[in-house]
Design a protein around this motif. Structure first.
Motif, PDB file in Angstrom:
ATOM      1  N   GLU A 212      64.562  52.847   7.906  1.00 26.18           N
ATOM      2  CA  GLU A 212      64.867  51.761   8.841  1.00 26.18           C
ATOM      3  C   GLU A 212      65.980  50.853   8.341  1.00 26.18           C
ATOM      4  O   GLU A 212      66.815  50.376   9.119  1.00 26.18           O
ATOM      5  CB  GLU A 212      63.587  50.946   9.087  1.00 26.18           C
ATOM      6  N   ASN A 213      66.029  50.627   7.027  1.00 19.90           N
ATOM      7  CA  ASN A 213      67.041  49.708   6.487  1.00 19.90           C
ATOM      8  C   ASN A 213      68.432  50.344   6.378  1.00 19.90           C
ATOM      9  O   ASN A 213      69.404  49.671   6.050  1.00 19.90           O
ATOM     10  CB  ASN A 213      66.602  49.192   5.109  1.00 19.90           C
ATOM     11  N   LEU A 214      68.537  51.656   6.678  1.00 21.36           N
ATOM     12  CA  LEU A 214      69.830  52.340   6.590  1.00 21.36           C
ATOM     13  C   LEU A 214      70.386  52.784   7.937  1.00 21.36           C
ATOM     14  O   LEU A 214      71.550  53.160   8.032  1.00 21.36           O
ATOM     15  CB  LEU A 214      69.715  53.570   5.681  1.00 21.36           C
ATOM     16  N   ILE A 215      69.551  52.738   8.960  1.00 20.06           N
ATOM     17  CA  ILE A 215      69.956  53.316  10.238  1.00 20.06           C
ATOM     18  C   ILE A 215      71.153  52.586  10.848  1.00 20.06           C
ATOM     19  O   ILE A 215      72.041  53.209  11.440  1.00 20.06           O
ATOM     20  CB  ILE A 215      68.761  53.349  11.222  1.00 20.06           C
ATOM     21  N   GLU A 216      71.229  51.266  10.703  1.00 17.94           N
ATOM     22  CA  GLU A 216      72.346  50.522  11.280  1.00 17.94           C
ATOM     23  C   GLU A 216      73.663  50.931  10.626  1.00 17.94           C
ATOM     24  O   GLU A 216      74.673  51.163  11.305  1.00 17.94           O
ATOM     25  CB  GLU A 216      72.131  49.016  11.122  1.00 17.94           C
ATOM     26  N   SER A 217      73.653  51.055   9.307  1.00 15.06           N
ATOM     27  CA  SER A 217      74.846  51.495   8.585  1.00 15.06           C
ATOM     28  C   SER A 217      75.213  52.921   8.959  1.00 15.06           C
ATOM     29  O   SER A 217      76.384  53.259   9.108  1.00 15.06           O
ATOM     30  CB  SER A 217      74.616  51.393   7.077  1.00 15.06           C
ATOM     31  N   GLU A 218      74.198  53.767   9.132  1.00 12.90           N
ATOM     32  CA  GLU A 218      74.434  55.159   9.477  1.00 12.90           C
ATOM     33  C   GLU A 218      75.124  55.284  10.837  1.00 12.90           C
ATOM     34  O   GLU A 218      76.029  56.100  11.014  1.00 12.90           O
ATOM     35  CB  GLU A 218      73.102  55.919   9.494  1.00 12.90           C
ATOM     36  N   LEU A 219      74.710  54.465  11.783  1.00 11.98           N
ATOM     37  CA  LEU A 219      75.263  54.550  13.136  1.00 11.98           C
ATOM     38  C   LEU A 219      76.614  53.853  13.256  1.00 11.98           C
ATOM     39  O   LEU A 219      77.545  54.379  13.859  1.00 11.98           O
ATOM     40  CB  LEU A 219      74.290  53.943  14.147  1.00 11.98           C
ATOM     41  N   ILE A 231      80.015  50.820  -2.061  1.00 10.81           N
ATOM     42  CA  ILE A 231      81.162  50.795  -2.972  1.00 10.81           C
ATOM     43  C   ILE A 231      82.479  51.111  -2.257  1.00 10.81           C
ATOM     44  O   ILE A 231      83.538  51.007  -2.845  1.00 10.81           O
ATOM     45  CB  ILE A 231      80.953  51.784  -4.132  1.00 10.81           C
ATOM     46  N   ALA A 232      82.376  51.529  -0.989  1.00  5.55           N
ATOM     47  CA  ALA A 232      83.585  51.843  -0.229  1.00  5.55           C
ATOM     48  C   ALA A 232      83.287  51.725   1.259  1.00  5.55           C
ATOM     49  O   ALA A 232      82.129  51.741   1.677  1.00  5.55           O
ATOM     50  CB  ALA A 232      84.084  53.248  -0.564  1.00  5.55           C
ATOM     51  N   ARG A 233      84.359  51.583   2.034  1.00  3.30           N
ATOM     52  CA  ARG A 233      84.174  51.587   3.495  1.00  3.30           C
ATOM     53  C   ARG A 233      83.628  52.944   3.928  1.00  3.30           C
ATOM     54  O   ARG A 233      84.028  53.982   3.423  1.00  3.30           O
ATOM     55  CB  ARG A 233      85.495  51.304   4.190  1.00  3.30           C
ATOM     56  N   ARG A 234      82.747  52.910   4.907  1.00  5.69           N
ATOM     57  CA  ARG A 234      82.174  54.157   5.428  1.00  5.69           C
ATOM     58  C   ARG A 234      82.110  54.104   6.942  1.00  5.69           C
ATOM     59  O   ARG A 234      81.582  53.146   7.513  1.00  5.69           O
ATOM     60  CB  ARG A 234      80.772  54.378   4.867  1.00  5.69           C
ATOM     61  N   LYS A 235      82.646  55.121   7.577  1.00  9.40           N
ATOM     62  CA  LYS A 235      82.551  55.207   9.028  1.00  9.40           C
ATOM     63  C   LYS A 235      81.143  55.612   9.445  1.00  9.40           C
ATOM     64  O   LYS A 235      80.484  56.407   8.763  1.00  9.40           O
ATOM     65  CB  LYS A 235      83.543  56.241   9.583  1.00  9.40           C
ATOM     66  N   GLY A 236      80.683  55.075  10.559  1.00  6.98           N
ATOM     67  CA  GLY A 236      79.380  55.433  11.089  1.00  6.98           C
ATOM     68  C   GLY A 236      79.470  56.637  12.008  1.00  6.98           C
ATOM     69  O   GLY A 236      80.543  57.179  12.269  1.00  6.98           O
ATOM     70  N   LYS A 237      78.335  57.058  12.505  1.00  9.03           N
ATOM     71  CA  LYS A 237      78.273  58.251  13.341  1.00  9.03           C
ATOM     72  C   LYS A 237      79.017  58.072  14.661  1.00  9.03           C
ATOM     73  O   LYS A 237      79.557  59.054  15.207  1.00  9.03           O
ATOM     74  CB  LYS A 237      76.814  58.638  13.606  1.00  9.03           C
ATOM     75  N   PHE A 238      79.055  56.843  15.186  1.00 13.69           N
ATOM     76  CA  PHE A 238      79.796  56.613  16.419  1.00 13.69           C
ATOM     77  C   PHE A 238      81.282  56.925  16.211  1.00 13.69           C
ATOM     78  O   PHE A 238      81.916  57.552  17.059  1.00 13.69           O
ATOM     79  CB  PHE A 238      79.617  55.176  16.902  1.00 13.69           C
ATOM     80  N   MET A 254      63.401  54.284  17.249  1.00 14.00           N
ATOM     81  CA  MET A 254      64.291  53.215  16.796  1.00 14.00           C
ATOM     82  C   MET A 254      63.611  51.859  16.846  1.00 14.00           C
ATOM     83  O   MET A 254      62.929  51.517  17.814  1.00 14.00           O
ATOM     84  CB  MET A 254      65.565  53.185  17.652  1.00 14.00           C
ATOM     85  N   ASP A 255      63.808  51.080  15.776  1.00 16.50           N
ATOM     86  CA  ASP A 255      63.253  49.723  15.703  1.00 16.50           C
ATOM     87  C   ASP A 255      63.776  48.884  16.864  1.00 16.50           C
ATOM     88  O   ASP A 255      64.965  48.946  17.208  1.00 16.50           O
ATOM     89  CB  ASP A 255      63.648  49.079  14.369  1.00 16.50           C
ATOM     90  N   ILE A 256      62.909  48.099  17.458  1.00 18.18           N
ATOM     91  CA  ILE A 256      63.280  47.359  18.665  1.00 18.18           C
ATOM     92  C   ILE A 256      64.373  46.330  18.392  1.00 18.18           C
ATOM     93  O   ILE A 256      65.170  46.004  19.291  1.00 18.18           O
ATOM     94  CB  ILE A 256      62.029  46.685  19.290  1.00 18.18           C
ATOM     95  N   ASN A 257      64.472  45.838  17.163  1.00 19.84           N
ATOM     96  CA  ASN A 257      65.536  44.877  16.837  1.00 19.84           C
ATOM     97  C   ASN A 257      66.915  45.552  16.842  1.00 19.84           C
ATOM     98  O   ASN A 257      67.909  44.939  17.250  1.00 19.84           O
ATOM     99  CB  ASN A 257      65.277  44.246  15.466  1.00 19.84           C
ATOM    100  N   LEU A 258      66.970  46.796  16.406  1.00 19.31           N
ATOM    101  CA  LEU A 258      68.236  47.521  16.403  1.00 19.31           C
ATOM    102  C   LEU A 258      68.608  47.980  17.809  1.00 19.31           C
ATOM    103  O   LEU A 258      69.782  48.173  18.118  1.00 19.31           O
ATOM    104  CB  LEU A 258      68.156  48.718  15.456  1.00 19.31           C
ATOM    105  N   ARG A 273      81.692  47.208  12.098  1.00 20.01           N
ATOM    106  CA  ARG A 273      80.966  47.720  10.936  1.00 20.01           C
ATOM    107  C   ARG A 273      80.229  46.584  10.227  1.00 20.01           C
ATOM    108  O   ARG A 273      80.663  45.428  10.258  1.00 20.01           O
ATOM    109  CB  ARG A 273      81.923  48.396   9.956  1.00 20.01           C
ATOM    110  N   ILE A 274      79.140  46.931   9.558  1.00 24.15           N
ATOM    111  CA  ILE A 274      78.384  45.936   8.790  1.00 24.15           C
ATOM    112  C   ILE A 274      79.298  45.324   7.727  1.00 24.15           C
ATOM    113  O   ILE A 274      79.977  46.034   6.987  1.00 24.15           O
ATOM    114  CB  ILE A 274      77.154  46.575   8.112  1.00 24.15           C
ATOM    115  N   GLY A 275      79.320  44.000   7.672  1.00 22.30           N
ATOM    116  CA  GLY A 275      80.146  43.318   6.685  1.00 22.30           C
ATOM    117  C   GLY A 275      81.595  43.197   7.073  1.00 22.30           C
ATOM    118  O   GLY A 275      82.424  42.755   6.274  1.00 22.30           O
ATOM    119  N   GLY A 276      81.950  43.589   8.289  1.00 17.46           N
ATOM    120  CA  GLY A 276      83.349  43.549   8.708  1.00 17.46           C
ATOM    121  C   GLY A 276      83.561  42.678   9.931  1.00 17.46           C
ATOM    122  O   GLY A 276      82.611  42.220  10.580  1.00 17.46           O
ATOM    123  N   ASN A 277      84.821  42.458  10.261  1.00 15.97           N
ATOM    124  CA  ASN A 277      85.193  41.674  11.440  1.00 15.97           C
ATOM    125  C   ASN A 277      86.001  42.491  12.445  1.00 15.97           C
ATOM    126  O   ASN A 277      86.153  42.089  13.595  1.00 15.97           O
ATOM    127  CB  ASN A 277      86.017  40.444  11.020  1.00 15.97           C
TER     128      ASN A 277
END
Length: 453
Positions: A212-219, A231-238, A254-258, A273-277
Motif C-alpha cells: 500500500e505504501n508503494l502503490i502511489e509511487s508505482e503508478l 535515489i533517482a527520478r522514476r517514471k510511474g506506470k502511467f 485499491m485504498d480508498i484514499n488513493l 510525480r511524488i516530491g515534484g512540481n
C-alpha cells in the motif's frame, strides 16, 4: 543444409564518376550485395520499386538536395536505410538529416572507406533486427486475435467477443469483471493488440500485489529524494504506458484514499510525480479488472462512487468456466496441445470418459485450474491417452462438490444433511436451523441413512 546468405540490394546515388567508382567498390566488397548506380536523385526515386535495403546518397546532387531525396525515400518506404555522404562538415546539416531519418552521415575524407563499410554492415544488422521485431510484433498480434487468445463457442463467451469488438473501436475505458482465473488479463491484452494502440506499450499493474505504501509511487512515479530510498527520478506506470494501454488489475483492492488521486489523474489526463512540481501530461487507454462486485463495494463504502462511474466504461463480464458448457473441452484440448508441444510429448488425446469428468466439474479456479489439471493429466497418462483416473481435482473449495455427482433427489438430501452435520459437529439443533427444517426430519433421515448402510 548449407546456409545461403540473403542478397542485399544497395543503391548508390553519386554524380562524381570517380567517387561513384569508389563507393561502388566499397559496397561490392561483399559478394552478396547487388549494387545499382544513379547519377541523380530523380533516377534513384524512379527505381525505388526495386526495393533497395540501403541507399548511399550524395548530399549535393545537380537536380535535388540530399534532404529532399531522403524525405522522398522515407515517404516511399521508411524501412530503407539511407547513408548520406557529403563533403560538408556542417554539424547542423548532419543533425537535420538524422532527424529526418538518415541512418548515418559520413563526410568525404581519408577515412570514408572504413566508415562507409562499417555503416553498411551496421545498417544491414539494424534492418535485420527491425524485420525480426516486426515479425515478432505480427506474431504477437496474431496470438492475441480474439479467436486465438480466447477459446470458446458458447453463447456466454460470444457475448464477451461482441463487447470486445466494440471496445477496440474506440479508446473508451473498459472494466472487466469475473472470478479468479477467468482470463481477465488475456481479454485486456486482446483488446489492446486489436486496437489502434497495438504498436504502443501494454503495461499491466496488479494493485493487490503492490504494498500500500508503494502503490502511489508505482503508478505516478517519484522525484529523486521524494522519500527514503528514492535515489533517482522514476517514471510511474502511467508514463510508461503513454500512447498505449494501462491495465489496472484488481482495482477493487485499491485504498480508498488513493482512489481520490487516481480519479483526478484520470479526469485531468495529467499527473505530478511524488516530491515534484512538474505537471506531466499523458495519453493512456485504461482497462481495469476485478473479481469483486464494485457496485456492492460502493454501497459498503469501500470504493468511491465517482471513481466507479469513471471506470465503468464498457463493462465486460467474463463467465465462469462452469457456465460455458462444451467450451471446457475446447479449452482443455487447446491447453493439452500447447503443453504437449512445449514438452515434446507427442499427440495426447482425451478419452470420452475423461471429457465427461471435466464437464461435470465446476472448476472454481476456472481456466487457471483447468490448465493445472490438464498439465498434470498429460504427465500422468499412459499411451498418450488421458483416462478418467489421470484427472485429479485439488480444489480448495471442497464444500458442495457432491452436487456434481448424478444422484436422486433423496440421495442429494442425505448428502446435504450429512455435509452440514459434519460441518457443525453433529449439532442437530444448529443444522436444523441452518437448513430451516425440523430436528425430527433430521433424525428421520439419519435413521433411514443408518438403515441403508
Amino acid at each position: 543444409m548449407n546456409y545461403v546468405p540473403e542478397s542485399v540490394r544497395i543503391f548508390v546515388v553519386e554524380d562524381d564518376p570517380l567517387y561513384m567508382k569508389l563507393v561502388r567498390y566499397i559496397a561490392e566488397l561483399n559478394p552478396d550485395h547487388i549494387v545499382h548506380s544513379f547519377e541523380n536523385g530523380k533516377s534513384c526515386l524512379e527505381n525505388l520499386h526495386e526495393n533497395p535495403k540501403i541507399v548511399i546518397l550524395d548530399y549535393s546532387l545537380p537536380d535535388m538536395t540530399g534532404k529532399d531525396i531522403l524525405m522522398e525515400i522515407k515517404k516511399y518506404n521508411p524501412d530503407i536505410q539511407v547513408i548520406v555522404v557529403s563533403s560538408q562538415e556542417s554539424i547542423n546539416t548532419a543533425v537535420s538529416l538524422l532527424k529526418h531519418g538518415a541512418y548515418d552521415y559520413i563526410t568525404k575524407d581519408n577515412e570514408t572507406k572504413d566508415r562507409l563499410l562499417n555503416a553498411i554492415n551496421n545498417a544491414k544488422r539494424f534492418d535485420s533486427l527491425t524485420s525480426e521485431i516486426n515479425a515478432l510484433k505480427e506474431e504477437l498480434n496474431q496470438k492475441y486475435e480474439f479467436d486465438n487468445s480466447i477459446i470458446g463457442e458458447s453463447p456466454a463467451i460470444q457475448r464477451v467477443f461482441k463487447m470486445m469488438q466494440k471496445a477496440v473501436k474506440t479508446n473508451i475505458t473498459v472494466s472487466i469483471t469475473g472470478e479468479t482465473g477467468t482470463g481477465k488479463e488475456v481479454v485486456a491484452k486482446a483488446i489492446h493488440h486489436n486496437s489502434d494502440k497495438k504498436s504502443k506499450p501494454f503495461v499491466a499493474v496488479n494493485i493487490a500485489a503492490i504494498p500500500e505504501n508503494l502503490i502511489e509511487s508505482e503508478l505516478f512515479g517519484h522525484e529523486k529524494g521524494a522519500f527514503t530510498g528514492a535515489i533517482a527520478r522514476r517514471k510511474g506506470k502511467f508514463e510508461e504506458a503513454n500512447q498505449g494501454t494501462l491495465f489496472l488489475d484488481e482495482i477493487g483492492e485499491m485504498d480508498i484514499n488513493l482512489q481520490a488521486k487516481l480519479l483526478r489523474v484520470l479526469q485531468e489526463r495529467e499527473l505530478t510525480r511524488i516530491g515534484g512540481n512538474e505537471v506531466v501530461k499523458f495519453d493512456v487507454r485504461v482497462i481495469v479488472a476485478t473479481h469483486r462486485n464494485l457496485a456492492e463495494e460502493v454501497k459498503a463504502g469501500n470504493f468511491r462512487e465517482d471513481l466507479y462511474y469513471r471506470l465503468l466504461g464498457i463493462p465486460i463480464e467474463l463467465p465462469p468456466l462452469r457456465d460455458r458448457g462444451q467450451d471446457v473441452i475446447l479449452i482443455a484440448k487447446h491447453l493439452l496441445g500447447n503443453f504437449a508441444k512445449e514438452n515434446k510429448l507427442g499427440n495426447i488425446k482425451l478419452s470420452k470418459e475423461a471429457q465427461n469428468k471435466l464437464i461435470s466439474y465446476p472448476f472454481p479456479g476456472n481456466v487457471r485450474e483447468l490448465k493445472s489439471v490438464i498439465e498434470l493429466a498429460a504427465v500422468m497418462c499412459e499411451d498418450k491417452l488421458i483416462e478418467v483416473e489421470d484427472i485429479t481435482f485439488n480444489s480448495l473449495q471442497k464444500e458442495g462438490q457432491f452436487l456434481f455427482e448424478e444422484m436422486t433427489l433423496r440421495d442429494y438430501t442425505f448428502k446435504i444433511i450429512r455435509h452440514f452435520l459434519d460441518k457443525y459437529d453433529n449439532n442437530v439443533l444448529l443444522v436444523a436451523k441452518k437448513l430451516d427444517i425440523g430436528k425430527s426430519s433430521i433424525y428421520r433421515y439419519l435413521k433411514e441413512m443408518e438403515g441403508e448402510e
